[in-house]
Design a protein around this motif. Sequence first.
Motif, PDB file in Angstrom:
ATOM      1  N   ARG A 300       1.005  -1.259   0.010  1.00  0.00           N
ATOM      2  CA  ARG A 300      -0.047   0.020  -0.036  1.00  0.00           C
ATOM      3  C   ARG A 300       0.651   1.136  -0.059  1.00  0.00           C
ATOM      4  O   ARG A 300       0.421   2.309  -0.297  1.00  0.00           O
ATOM      5  N   ASN A 301       2.132   1.183   0.374  1.00  0.00           N
ATOM      6  CA  ASN A 301       2.934   2.225   0.474  1.00  0.00           C
ATOM      7  C   ASN A 301       3.920   2.448  -0.683  1.00  0.00           C
ATOM      8  O   ASN A 301       5.016   3.295  -0.559  1.00  0.00           O
ATOM      9  N   VAL A 302       3.609   1.894  -1.817  1.00  0.00           N
ATOM     10  CA  VAL A 302       4.455   2.264  -2.994  1.00  0.00           C
ATOM     11  C   VAL A 302       3.615   2.634  -4.097  1.00  0.00           C
ATOM     12  O   VAL A 302       2.572   2.269  -4.229  1.00  0.00           O
ATOM     13  N   GLN A 303       4.192   3.445  -4.950  1.00  0.00           N
ATOM     14  CA  GLN A 303       3.378   4.300  -5.732  1.00  0.00           C
ATOM     15  C   GLN A 303       2.801   3.336  -7.056  1.00  0.00           C
ATOM     16  O   GLN A 303       1.774   3.522  -7.529  1.00  0.00           O
ATOM     17  N   GLU A 304       3.425   2.260  -7.214  1.00  0.00           N
ATOM     18  CA  GLU A 304       3.128   1.271  -8.699  1.00  0.00           C
ATOM     19  C   GLU A 304       1.709   0.691  -8.022  1.00  0.00           C
ATOM     20  O   GLU A 304       0.894   0.322  -9.153  1.00  0.00           O
ATOM     21  N   THR A 305       1.519   0.302  -6.712  1.00  0.00           N
ATOM     22  CA  THR A 305       0.244  -0.264  -6.572  1.00  0.00           C
ATOM     23  C   THR A 305      -0.975   0.677  -6.885  1.00  0.00           C
ATOM     24  O   THR A 305      -1.871   0.314  -7.609  1.00  0.00           O
ATOM     25  N   TRP A 306      -0.642   1.935  -6.568  1.00  0.00           N
ATOM     26  CA  TRP A 306      -1.950   2.894  -6.673  1.00  0.00           C
ATOM     27  C   TRP A 306      -2.095   3.165  -8.314  1.00  0.00           C
ATOM     28  O   TRP A 306      -3.085   3.423  -8.729  1.00  0.00           O
ATOM     29  N   LEU A 307      -0.927   2.934  -8.769  1.00  0.00           N
ATOM     30  CA  LEU A 307      -0.863   3.284 -10.127  1.00  0.00           C
ATOM     31  C   LEU A 307      -1.542   2.321 -11.164  1.00  0.00           C
ATOM     32  O   LEU A 307      -2.468   2.741 -12.068  1.00  0.00           O
ATOM     33  N   ALA A 308      -1.424   1.057 -10.575  1.00  0.00           N
ATOM     34  CA  ALA A 308      -2.332  -0.236 -11.455  1.00  0.00           C
ATOM     35  C   ALA A 308      -3.444   0.019 -10.833  1.00  0.00           C
ATOM     36  O   ALA A 308      -4.468  -0.195 -11.785  1.00  0.00           O
ATOM     37  N   ALA A 309      -3.988   0.283  -9.801  1.00  0.00           N
ATOM     38  CA  ALA A 309      -5.052   0.403  -9.134  1.00  0.00           C
ATOM     39  C   ALA A 309      -6.194   1.365 -10.205  1.00  0.00           C
ATOM     40  O   ALA A 309      -7.141   1.426 -10.632  1.00  0.00           O
ATOM     41  N   LEU A 310      -5.358   2.627 -10.345  1.00  0.00           N
ATOM     42  CA  LEU A 310      -5.709   3.604 -11.178  1.00  0.00           C
ATOM     43  C   LEU A 310      -6.119   3.395 -12.524  1.00  0.00           C
ATOM     44  O   LEU A 310      -7.114   3.673 -13.370  1.00  0.00           O
ATOM     45  N   ILE A 311      -5.194   2.743 -13.170  1.00  0.00           N
ATOM     46  CA  ILE A 311      -5.393   1.977 -14.377  1.00  0.00           C
ATOM     47  C   ILE A 311      -6.584   1.185 -14.510  1.00  0.00           C
ATOM     48  O   ILE A 311      -7.308   1.294 -15.566  1.00  0.00           O
ATOM     49  N   ILE A 312      -6.833   0.445 -13.780  1.00  0.00           N
ATOM     50  CA  ILE A 312      -7.896  -0.767 -13.543  1.00  0.00           C
ATOM     51  C   ILE A 312      -9.175   0.067 -13.657  1.00  0.00           C
ATOM     52  O   ILE A 312     -10.280  -0.291 -14.376  1.00  0.00           O
ATOM     53  N   LEU A 313      -9.268   0.812 -12.639  1.00  0.00           N
ATOM     54  CA  LEU A 313     -10.453   1.561 -12.510  1.00  0.00           C
ATOM     55  C   LEU A 313     -10.532   2.619 -13.701  1.00  0.00           C
ATOM     56  O   LEU A 313     -11.905   2.708 -14.039  1.00  0.00           O
ATOM     57  N   ALA A 314      -9.689   3.139 -14.483  1.00  0.00           N
ATOM     58  CA  ALA A 314     -10.122   3.913 -15.494  1.00  0.00           C
ATOM     59  C   ALA A 314     -10.534   3.117 -16.598  1.00  0.00           C
ATOM     60  O   ALA A 314     -11.621   3.641 -17.282  1.00  0.00           O
ATOM     61  N   VAL A 315      -9.947   1.845 -16.745  1.00  0.00           N
ATOM     62  CA  VAL A 315     -10.359   1.118 -18.073  1.00  0.00           C
ATOM     63  C   VAL A 315     -11.882   0.713 -17.570  1.00  0.00           C
ATOM     64  O   VAL A 315     -12.839   0.656 -18.636  1.00  0.00           O
ATOM     65  N   LEU A 316     -12.187   0.416 -16.338  1.00  0.00           N
ATOM     66  CA  LEU A 316     -13.482  -0.107 -16.124  1.00  0.00           C
ATOM     67  C   LEU A 316     -14.505   1.121 -16.261  1.00  0.00           C
ATOM     68  O   LEU A 316     -15.748   0.968 -16.758  1.00  0.00           O
ATOM     69  N   GLU A 317     -14.219   2.158 -15.880  1.00  0.00           N
ATOM     70  CA  GLU A 317     -15.072   3.299 -16.118  1.00  0.00           C
ATOM     71  C   GLU A 317     -15.237   3.623 -17.447  1.00  0.00           C
ATOM     72  O   GLU A 317     -16.462   4.040 -18.134  1.00  0.00           O
ATOM     73  N   GLY A 318     -14.110   3.580 -18.265  1.00  0.00           N
ATOM     74  CA  GLY A 318     -14.399   3.667 -19.758  1.00  0.00           C
ATOM     75  C   GLY A 318     -15.127   2.793 -20.457  1.00  0.00           C
ATOM     76  O   GLY A 318     -15.924   3.027 -21.383  1.00  0.00           O
ATOM     77  N   ILE A 319     -15.075   1.235 -19.967  1.00  0.00           N
ATOM     78  CA  ILE A 319     -15.998   0.629 -20.539  1.00  0.00           C
ATOM     79  C   ILE A 319     -17.612   0.707 -20.263  1.00  0.00           C
ATOM     80  O   ILE A 319     -18.261   0.636 -21.124  1.00  0.00           O
ATOM     81  N   LEU A 320     -17.808   1.016 -18.895  1.00  0.00           N
ATOM     82  CA  LEU A 320     -19.282   1.505 -18.669  1.00  0.00           C
ATOM     83  C   LEU A 320     -19.660   2.788 -19.371  1.00  0.00           C
ATOM     84  O   LEU A 320     -20.784   2.582 -19.934  1.00  0.00           O
ATOM     85  N   LEU A 321     -18.942   3.741 -19.585  1.00  0.00           N
ATOM     86  CA  LEU A 321     -19.467   4.671 -20.391  1.00  0.00           C
ATOM     87  C   LEU A 321     -19.628   4.396 -21.782  1.00  0.00           C
ATOM     88  O   LEU A 321     -20.741   4.661 -22.454  1.00  0.00           O
ATOM     89  N   LEU A 322     -18.829   3.473 -22.496  1.00  0.00           N
ATOM     90  CA  LEU A 322     -18.994   3.292 -23.785  1.00  0.00           C
ATOM     91  C   LEU A 322     -20.214   2.123 -23.716  1.00  0.00           C
ATOM     92  O   LEU A 322     -20.947   2.243 -24.853  1.00  0.00           O
ATOM     93  N   MET A 323     -20.456   1.335 -22.738  1.00  0.00           N
ATOM     94  CA  MET A 323     -21.729   0.592 -22.794  1.00  0.00           C
ATOM     95  C   MET A 323     -22.772   1.592 -22.808  1.00  0.00           C
ATOM     96  O   MET A 323     -24.052   1.213 -23.361  1.00  0.00           O
ATOM     97  N   LEU A 324     -22.684   2.439 -21.731  1.00  0.00           N
ATOM     98  CA  LEU A 324     -23.960   3.297 -21.590  1.00  0.00           C
ATOM     99  C   LEU A 324     -24.119   4.071 -23.026  1.00  0.00           C
ATOM    100  O   LEU A 324     -25.552   4.408 -23.097  1.00  0.00           O
ATOM    101  N   ILE A 325     -23.306   4.420 -23.785  1.00  0.00           N
ATOM    102  CA  ILE A 325     -23.598   5.149 -24.832  1.00  0.00           C
ATOM    103  C   ILE A 325     -24.071   4.263 -26.071  1.00  0.00           C
ATOM    104  O   ILE A 325     -25.126   4.450 -26.718  1.00  0.00           O
ATOM    105  N   PHE A 326     -23.345   3.158 -26.139  1.00  0.00           N
ATOM    106  CA  PHE A 326     -23.581   2.330 -27.456  1.00  0.00           C
ATOM    107  C   PHE A 326     -24.751   1.265 -27.075  1.00  0.00           C
ATOM    108  O   PHE A 326     -25.525   0.717 -28.196  1.00  0.00           O
ATOM    109  N   LEU A 327     -25.088   0.967 -25.888  1.00  0.00           N
ATOM    110  CA  LEU A 327     -26.119   0.013 -25.581  1.00  0.00           C
ATOM    111  C   LEU A 327     -27.207   0.698 -24.816  1.00  0.00           C
ATOM    112  O   LEU A 327     -27.841   0.009 -24.156  1.00  0.00           O
ATOM    113  N   ARG A 328     -27.461   1.823 -25.025  1.00  0.00           N
ATOM    114  CA  ARG A 328     -28.370   2.632 -24.711  1.00  0.00           C
ATOM    115  C   ARG A 328     -29.900   1.987 -24.843  1.00  0.00           C
ATOM    116  O   ARG A 328     -30.654   1.895 -24.040  1.00  0.00           O
ATOM    117  N   GLN A 329     -29.940   1.711 -26.119  1.00  0.00           N
ATOM    118  CA  GLN A 329     -31.480   1.004 -26.552  1.00  0.00           C
ATOM    119  C   GLN A 329     -31.574  -0.449 -25.871  1.00  0.00           C
ATOM    120  O   GLN A 329     -32.702  -0.614 -25.426  1.00  0.00           O
TER     121      GLN A 329
END
Length: 703
Positions: A300-329
Amino acid sequence: MGGKQDQDEEAYGKPAKYDPSFRGPIRNRSCTDIICCMLFFVFILGYIAVGILAWVYGDPKQVLYPRNSTGAYCGIGENKEKPYLLYFNIFSCVLNTNIIAIAQNGLTCPTPQVCVSSCPAAPWTVEPSQFSQTVEQVFTANRKFCLPGVPGNMQVLQSLQQELCPSFLLPSTPALGRCFPWTNSTVPELPGISNTSISQSISGVFDSLNARDISVKIFEDFAQSWYWILVALGVALVLSLLFILLLRLVAGPLVFVLIIGVLGVLAYGIYHCWEEYRVLRDKGDSISQLGFTTNLSAYRNVQETWLAALIILAVLEGILLLMLIFLRQRICIAIALLKEASRAVGYIMSAMFYPLVTFALLLVCIAYWAIIALYPLPTWLTPPEALGSLPGCEKVPMNTSCNPMEQVDSSCPGLMCVFQGYRSTGLAQRSLFNLQIYAVLGLFWTINWVLALGQCVLAGAFASFYWAFHKPRDIPTFPLGSAFLRTLRYHTGSLAFGALILTLVQIARVILEYIDHKLRGAQNPLTRCILCCFKCCLWCLEKFIKFLNRNAYIMIAIYGKNFCVSAKNAFMLLMRNIVRVVVLDKVTDLLLFFGKLLVVGGVGVLSFFFFTGRIPGLGKNFENPQLNYYWLPIMVSILGAYLIASGFFSVFGMCVDTLFLCFLEDLERNDGSADRPYYMSKSLLKILGKKNKGTPGDKKRKK
């Protein structure tokens, strides 16, 4: 494009064709899977025979009553006035306690045991100066704690060596028919045993088995609060029903609020990870400085851990936004189906209470199996067998097999046969084991069949709603009762077939868990990894079979075909609409999770504030109960609310799945023309950009 569509149709079957005679659930149907139906009935007859065998020849006293050293029961027969069992040396029980042995034979200890009318009330021990006296002189007041038939003129030392009388007594209280010492009692000094070890041993046995005082307090709490618990369960029932019925009004806004909430949580997670990463980056803390460690919290006290978590959450956020846009129907279709399901439940209100029928049938299945388990060892199959030994006797080997019901013939004076358990080898015991396996298989199969019956009945009722062209006029008068009778009459074999497949997978999982438990102490990491992979595969297989069975029962309820054909048609239909399946499944899961959270959380909060006195009562006759453990009614209320919400939402989930399959069939069968109008609601037609060109009063559509 055309070639790819043809390939998809060839891979997942061709779309359903228009059938002018189809008017919803088929009424003129025939029995399906007759062979499996006959097999199921034969199995049930055998299951009944096993129950009769256990009832006639079984001995429930082995579970309900303790046994002394001769194998006689305490509290019945000749020991009717002696209901409690006293262990001469309770510490041998501590060293030899085994959970499996307790389950099979009760608490067995390698020490003499005697039935007594009451447990010792005061500490007592034999003094060394009394060894030369007689039993009658020393055990004047405690003679009842010796084994029956001990001569009064026998020397005390000889009676202790032969374990005919106890060398000490501890103040005890009865629990589970046995005398267990008090944890706060004054323990007499014994040769070679410290007071600390004695107290720890007593505490271990007492804490694990003696819950008498706690049980009394729990019973008192239930007596004081049972009607308030019923009120909490009533609140849970009302909340669950209101949530489902109001979905037709708030499903759309609620789903979008939940989706935006998930996006907001992920956005906050991204912000938090960025702040932690920025702080650690400025400090220069990196994983290269930490190196490899088994202390996971250090990462928890190293920067790479939080960087990896940031990337994973950003990818999930992007996927959900794309699904909301393209799968709205498709999300809008899912919302419309949820509204339609709420409407269907409103028209077929009796379906909401069908889980009570399922619960009653499950209770019968479990109770029947419990009765068989309560008669575990038929006395005509398993005569008692024990181990007898006497320290210092060279003529009789240790752990010699003997029968406690017979006199031990030995040149060693005082040698006795101490009851330890039942014989576990031999033809009769193997037959008994096979009967127990048969009973377990019967438990799993009957439970899965009852659950399958509920799913098929609900599917038939809700399918009648969807395929009614003029709602509610064309809905059958008793859709749930008709579906129940139709399912029992024609599809018992199909339900048994699906339940048997699921049962075999579950039995395989149980066997694998048993093997894992047996090999846990000796297995190496490779074996552990292989077992873990097997368990994971079987878990996935069980989930897939449950999903396939559920949809197969829907097709059985609608078309009345056998299990294999129905499962294949359902699977092909879903695969042709896989994106819609995923979107609807996740939207429904999100909504039902929120509904359960609302019901259970609301009841839990109200129960906490009421039972802790933060909410006053409703007058003199309805005051807040005075409780020993205020958390007990709170936990019972929460558990009951969860079960009620799960029952209601399981019906709603089955309604959504049934209407979804009917919706897909409707799209493939019909085209909106006068001869082939759609049966779906106007909101679904609007979302899809379709409309019915025919007139609703077309005579061909009247049933």
